[in-house]
Design an enzyme around this catalytic site. Sequence first.
Site, mmCIF file in Angstrom:
data_model
loop_
_atom_site.group_PDB
_atom_site.id
_atom_site.type_symbol
_atom_site.label_atom_id
_atom_site.label_comp_id
_atom_site.label_asym_id
_atom_site.label_seq_id
_atom_site.Cartn_x
_atom_site.Cartn_y
_atom_site.Cartn_z
ATOM 1 N N HIS A 67 0.835 -1.204 0.000
ATOM 2 C CA HIS A 67 0.000 0.000 0.000
ATOM 3 C C HIS A 67 0.875 1.261 0.000
ATOM 4 O O HIS A 67 0.668 2.181 -0.798
ATOM 5 C CB HIS A 67 -0.917 -0.018 1.224
ATOM 6 C CG HIS A 67 -1.807 1.163 1.347
ATOM 7 N ND1 HIS A 67 -3.111 1.161 0.927
ATOM 8 C CD2 HIS A 67 -1.582 2.411 1.854
ATOM 9 C CE1 HIS A 67 -3.646 2.346 1.159
ATOM 10 N NE2 HIS A 67 -2.734 3.123 1.723
ATOM 11 N N GLU A 68 1.858 1.286 0.892
ATOM 12 C CA GLU A 68 2.715 2.474 0.993
ATOM 13 C C GLU A 68 3.606 2.623 -0.233
ATOM 14 O O GLU A 68 3.916 3.742 -0.647
ATOM 15 C CB GLU A 68 3.554 2.414 2.274
ATOM 16 C CG GLU A 68 2.743 2.377 3.558
ATOM 17 C CD GLU A 68 1.699 3.468 3.682
ATOM 18 O OE1 GLU A 68 1.937 4.593 3.202
ATOM 19 O OE2 GLU A 68 0.631 3.202 4.255
ATOM 20 N N HIS A 71 1.768 4.545 -2.873
ATOM 21 C CA HIS A 71 1.918 5.994 -2.657
ATOM 22 C C HIS A 71 3.288 6.459 -3.159
ATOM 23 O O HIS A 71 3.401 7.477 -3.852
ATOM 24 C CB HIS A 71 1.810 6.336 -1.166
ATOM 25 C CG HIS A 71 0.451 6.217 -0.579
ATOM 26 N ND1 HIS A 71 -0.624 6.974 -0.980
ATOM 27 C CD2 HIS A 71 -0.014 5.428 0.423
ATOM 28 C CE1 HIS A 71 -1.690 6.665 -0.261
ATOM 29 N NE2 HIS A 71 -1.344 5.712 0.596
#
Length: 152
Positions: A67-68, A71
């Site tokens: 998920h990170e 980003h």
Amino acid sequence: MKDCDLQQLVSDISERVFQKPFRHQAYFNKRLRTTGGRYLLQSHNIEINPKAYEKYGLKEVEGIIRHELCHYHLHLEGKGYQHRDTDFRILLKKTNAPRFCSNLDQGNRRRRSLKQYTYVCVNCGTIYQRKIRLNTARYCCSKCLGKLKIKK
């Protein structure tokens, strides 16, 4: 798991899943409370909540890292990296990254008491329910301007 192990894991996932290198730092931050991880826009570093690893194990941390990294890579490419952006949602699905992490319940946080205070007007009998205690010498009834008395 230590920070150096986490750094290696993030680099491996970035190469394997995104086919792009991770050139910044990844480390545990025990001050994170409700979130599983955080991508820092200024430094491009990734912070992971160690409680996610302690409570759910390596599989959960790998999801948070994916998920990170979504980003991270979108931000560096100048594309939409925020949760509401279409580019971000597409990359989440493509990399099989979770949108949210599992619940990191913080049961030890202090909560405000749910005490209720009941006030009664001496003249007309109107009842007022309040969450916060009020000074009866300063406040009066809104209907007849009578004195208020706390009801026990």
